[in-house]
Design a protein around this motif. Structure first.
Motif, PDB file in Angstrom:
ATOM      1  N   ASP A  96       0.433   6.515  14.563  1.00 66.66           N
ATOM      2  CA  ASP A  96      -1.362   6.701  15.305  1.00 66.66           C
ATOM      3  C   ASP A  96      -1.847   8.079  14.546  1.00 66.66           C
ATOM      4  OD1 ASP A  96      -0.238   5.722  17.945  1.00 66.66           O
ATOM      5  OD2 ASP A  96       0.238   8.152  18.040  1.00 66.66           O
ATOM      6  N   LEU A  97      -1.401   7.697  13.446  1.00 63.98           N
ATOM      7  CA  LEU A  97      -2.017   8.843  11.864  1.00 63.98           C
ATOM      8  C   LEU A  97      -2.981   7.694  11.401  1.00 63.98           C
ATOM      9  CD1 LEU A  97       0.750  10.686  10.851  1.00 63.98           C
ATOM     10  CD2 LEU A  97      -1.501  10.912  13.134  1.00 63.98           C
ATOM     11  N   TYR A  98      -4.019   8.124  10.627  1.00 59.67           N
ATOM     12  CA  TYR A  98      -5.079   7.232   9.553  1.00 59.67           C
ATOM     13  C   TYR A  98      -4.076   7.398   8.071  1.00 59.67           C
ATOM     14  CZ  TYR A  98      -8.754   9.450  12.358  1.00 59.67           C
ATOM     15  OH  TYR A  98      -9.448   9.960  13.202  1.00 59.67           O
ATOM     16  N   PRO A  99      -3.865   6.098   7.617  1.00 56.17           N
ATOM     17  CA  PRO A  99      -3.636   5.106   7.167  1.00 56.17           C
ATOM     18  C   PRO A  99      -3.601   6.876   6.064  1.00 56.17           C
ATOM     19  CG  PRO A  99      -5.594   4.450   6.942  1.00 56.17           C
ATOM     20  CD  PRO A  99      -5.362   5.331   8.481  1.00 56.17           C
ATOM     21  N   PRO A 100      -2.605   6.524   4.521  1.00 61.03           N
ATOM     22  CA  PRO A 100      -3.112   7.297   3.623  1.00 61.03           C
ATOM     23  C   PRO A 100      -4.160   7.287   2.439  1.00 61.03           C
ATOM     24  CG  PRO A 100      -0.611   6.802   3.489  1.00 61.03           C
ATOM     25  CD  PRO A 100      -1.761   5.186   4.610  1.00 61.03           C
ATOM     26  N   GLU A 101      -4.878   5.782   2.171  1.00 55.96           N
ATOM     27  CA  GLU A 101      -6.425   5.554   2.168  1.00 55.96           C
ATOM     28  C   GLU A 101      -7.149   6.509   2.676  1.00 55.96           C
ATOM     29  OE1 GLU A 101      -4.443   2.884   3.643  1.00 55.96           O
ATOM     30  OE2 GLU A 101      -2.716   3.523   1.766  1.00 55.96           O
ATOM     31  N   VAL A 102      -7.140   6.886   3.516  1.00 52.22           N
ATOM     32  CA  VAL A 102      -8.400   7.598   3.903  1.00 52.22           C
ATOM     33  C   VAL A 102      -8.232   9.251   3.494  1.00 52.22           C
ATOM     34  CG1 VAL A 102      -9.658   9.296   6.008  1.00 52.22           C
ATOM     35  CG2 VAL A 102      -8.314   6.758   6.182  1.00 52.22           C
ATOM     36  N   TYR A 103      -7.470   9.481   3.301  1.00 43.76           N
ATOM     37  CA  TYR A 103      -6.852  10.886   2.458  1.00 43.76           C
ATOM     38  C   TYR A 103      -7.138  11.215   0.810  1.00 43.76           C
ATOM     39  CZ  TYR A 103      -5.506  12.027   7.514  1.00 43.76           C
ATOM     40  OH  TYR A 103      -6.171  12.081   8.596  1.00 43.76           O
ATOM     41  N   ILE A 130     -16.391  14.035   2.908  1.00 43.01           N
ATOM     42  CA  ILE A 130     -16.082  12.315   2.605  1.00 43.01           C
ATOM     43  C   ILE A 130     -14.528  12.674   3.228  1.00 43.01           C
ATOM     44  CG2 ILE A 130     -14.855  11.391   0.925  1.00 43.01           C
ATOM     45  CD1 ILE A 130     -16.836  12.146  -0.934  1.00 43.01           C
ATOM     46  N   ILE A 131     -13.515  13.065   3.444  1.00 38.41           N
ATOM     47  CA  ILE A 131     -12.137  13.036   4.635  1.00 38.41           C
ATOM     48  C   ILE A 131     -12.861  12.534   6.132  1.00 38.41           C
ATOM     49  CG2 ILE A 131     -10.455  13.049   5.778  1.00 38.41           C
ATOM     50  CD1 ILE A 131     -10.105  14.131   2.714  1.00 38.41           C
ATOM     51  N   ASP A 132     -13.680  13.768   6.111  1.00 33.92           N
ATOM     52  CA  ASP A 132     -14.097  13.226   7.775  1.00 33.92           C
ATOM     53  C   ASP A 132     -14.560  12.213   8.008  1.00 33.92           C
ATOM     54  OD1 ASP A 132     -13.059  15.500   8.380  1.00 33.92           O
ATOM     55  OD2 ASP A 132     -14.356  16.371   8.141  1.00 33.92           O
ATOM     56  N   ARG A 134     -14.935   9.378   6.635  1.00 32.42           N
ATOM     57  CA  ARG A 134     -13.745   7.995   6.766  1.00 32.42           C
ATOM     58  C   ARG A 134     -13.100   8.123   7.634  1.00 32.42           C
ATOM     59  NH1 ARG A 134     -10.596   9.128   0.532  1.00 32.42           N
ATOM     60  NH2 ARG A 134     -12.246   9.097  -1.000  1.00 32.42           N
ATOM     61  N   LYS A 135     -12.382   9.030   8.481  1.00 31.11           N
ATOM     62  CA  LYS A 135     -12.208   8.877   9.560  1.00 31.11           C
ATOM     63  C   LYS A 135     -12.880   8.564  10.625  1.00 31.11           C
ATOM     64  CE  LYS A 135      -8.850  12.936   9.175  1.00 31.11           C
ATOM     65  NZ  LYS A 135      -9.398  14.589   9.484  1.00 31.11           N
ATOM     66  N   ARG A 136     -13.928   8.900  10.265  1.00 28.57           N
ATOM     67  CA  ARG A 136     -15.176   8.337  11.833  1.00 28.57           C
ATOM     68  C   ARG A 136     -15.461   6.523  11.247  1.00 28.57           C
ATOM     69  NH1 ARG A 136     -17.772  12.570  10.550  1.00 28.57           N
ATOM     70  NH2 ARG A 136     -19.844  11.946   9.063  1.00 28.57           N
ATOM     71  N   LEU A 137     -15.507   6.560  10.042  1.00 30.21           N
ATOM     72  CA  LEU A 137     -15.678   4.728   9.832  1.00 30.21           C
ATOM     73  C   LEU A 137     -14.861   4.297  10.261  1.00 30.21           C
ATOM     74  CD1 LEU A 137     -17.056   5.283   6.758  1.00 30.21           C
ATOM     75  CD2 LEU A 137     -18.360   4.123   8.420  1.00 30.21           C
ATOM     76  N   TYR A 138     -13.289   4.264   9.638  1.00 34.06           N
ATOM     77  CA  TYR A 138     -11.838   3.985  10.521  1.00 34.06           C
ATOM     78  C   TYR A 138     -11.670   3.920  11.605  1.00 34.06           C
ATOM     79  CZ  TYR A 138      -6.507   3.156  10.747  1.00 34.06           C
ATOM     80  OH  TYR A 138      -5.658   2.587  10.876  1.00 34.06           O
ATOM     81  N   ASP A 139     -12.016   4.418  12.585  1.00 35.77           N
ATOM     82  CA  ASP A 139     -12.219   4.496  13.942  1.00 35.77           C
ATOM     83  C   ASP A 139     -12.937   3.780  14.840  1.00 35.77           C
ATOM     84  OD1 ASP A 139     -10.422   6.991  14.466  1.00 35.77           O
ATOM     85  OD2 ASP A 139     -11.818   8.810  14.855  1.00 35.77           O
ATOM     86  N   GLU A 140     -14.519   4.036  13.859  1.00 35.48           N
ATOM     87  CA  GLU A 140     -15.920   3.340  14.570  1.00 35.48           C
ATOM     88  C   GLU A 140     -14.726   2.122  14.113  1.00 35.48           C
ATOM     89  OE1 GLU A 140     -18.588   4.150  12.261  1.00 35.48           O
ATOM     90  OE2 GLU A 140     -19.190   5.709  13.521  1.00 35.48           O
ATOM     91  N   ARG A 146     -14.307   7.267  18.763  1.00 31.60           N
ATOM     92  CA  ARG A 146     -14.674   8.750  17.791  1.00 31.60           C
ATOM     93  C   ARG A 146     -12.972   9.441  17.611  1.00 31.60           C
ATOM     94  NH1 ARG A 146     -19.532   9.964  16.509  1.00 31.60           N
ATOM     95  NH2 ARG A 146     -18.771  10.406  14.411  1.00 31.60           N
ATOM     96  N   ARG A 147     -12.321   9.766  16.874  1.00 30.57           N
ATOM     97  CA  ARG A 147     -10.805  10.848  17.791  1.00 30.57           C
ATOM     98  C   ARG A 147     -11.543  12.553  17.095  1.00 30.57           C
ATOM     99  NH1 ARG A 147      -5.762   8.217  14.085  1.00 30.57           N
ATOM    100  NH2 ARG A 147      -5.925   7.034  14.551  1.00 30.57           N
ATOM    101  N   GLY A 148     -11.227  13.219  18.263  1.00 34.85           N
ATOM    102  CA  GLY A 148     -11.638  14.100  18.503  1.00 34.85           C
ATOM    103  C   GLY A 148     -11.656  14.984  16.720  1.00 34.85           C
TER     104      GLY A 148
END
Length: 148
Positions: A96-103, A130-132, A134-140, A146-148
């Motif tokens: 359920d976690l974001y992939p390491p590339e996001v970080y 930037i990381i936030d 990337r998370k939004r773009l990944y979710d979309e 969008r994740r909280g």
């Protein structure tokens, strides 16, 4: 006991990122949406918490203090995660976690280069933006939600 535990620099960047993700999710699951409240509870600096959550090397005193403040974690939990062990139930499973590339702290696009040029903010703050993003773009891209 911290003096007998390894510094996280002894582990791979991927392992440190996994620990950081687990701490972030654990913090959020325990009701600390913002870092300062959790850092105060864990009795560590916000800067140390940022380093831990972003997968930067930190000492045992930092990860043990964070572990003591997370429900379902013990002082041994961070080392177990660093060594590929299970993430406690207070956090989502690894799937359920974001992939390491996001970080990763490497610029990948024009917008990120522009963000790095922002004046008046520390590099850590810029990277958190930037990381936030990337998370939004990944979710979309992957779920449309969008994740909280």
């Amino acid at each position: 006991m911290a003096d007998t535990r390894p510094h996280t620099r002894k582990y791979s960047e991927r392992a440190r990122i996994q620990l950081g993700i687990a701490v972030t999710r654990g913090r959020e699951a325990s009701g600390h949406q913002w870092r300062p409240s959790f850092a105060k509870e864990a009795k560590i600096s916000v800067r140390s918490l940022i380093k831990l959550e972003q997968g930067e090397p930190v000492g045992a005193l930092v990860y043990e203090a964070a572990a003591r403040a997370l429900p379902g974690w013990t002082e041994d939990t961070p080392v177990a995660i660093l060594e590929g062990g299970e993430i406690p139930a207070t956090t989502p499973t690894a799937a359920d976690l974001y992939p390491p590339e996001v970080y990763e702290r490497e610029p990948r696009g024009e917008v990120e280069h522009e963000m790095l040029a922002i004046r008046g903010e520390t590099d850590d703050v810029k990277w958190s933006y930037i990381i936030d993003r990337r998370k939004r773009l990944y979710d979309e891209k992957h779920s449309g939600v969008r994740r909280g």
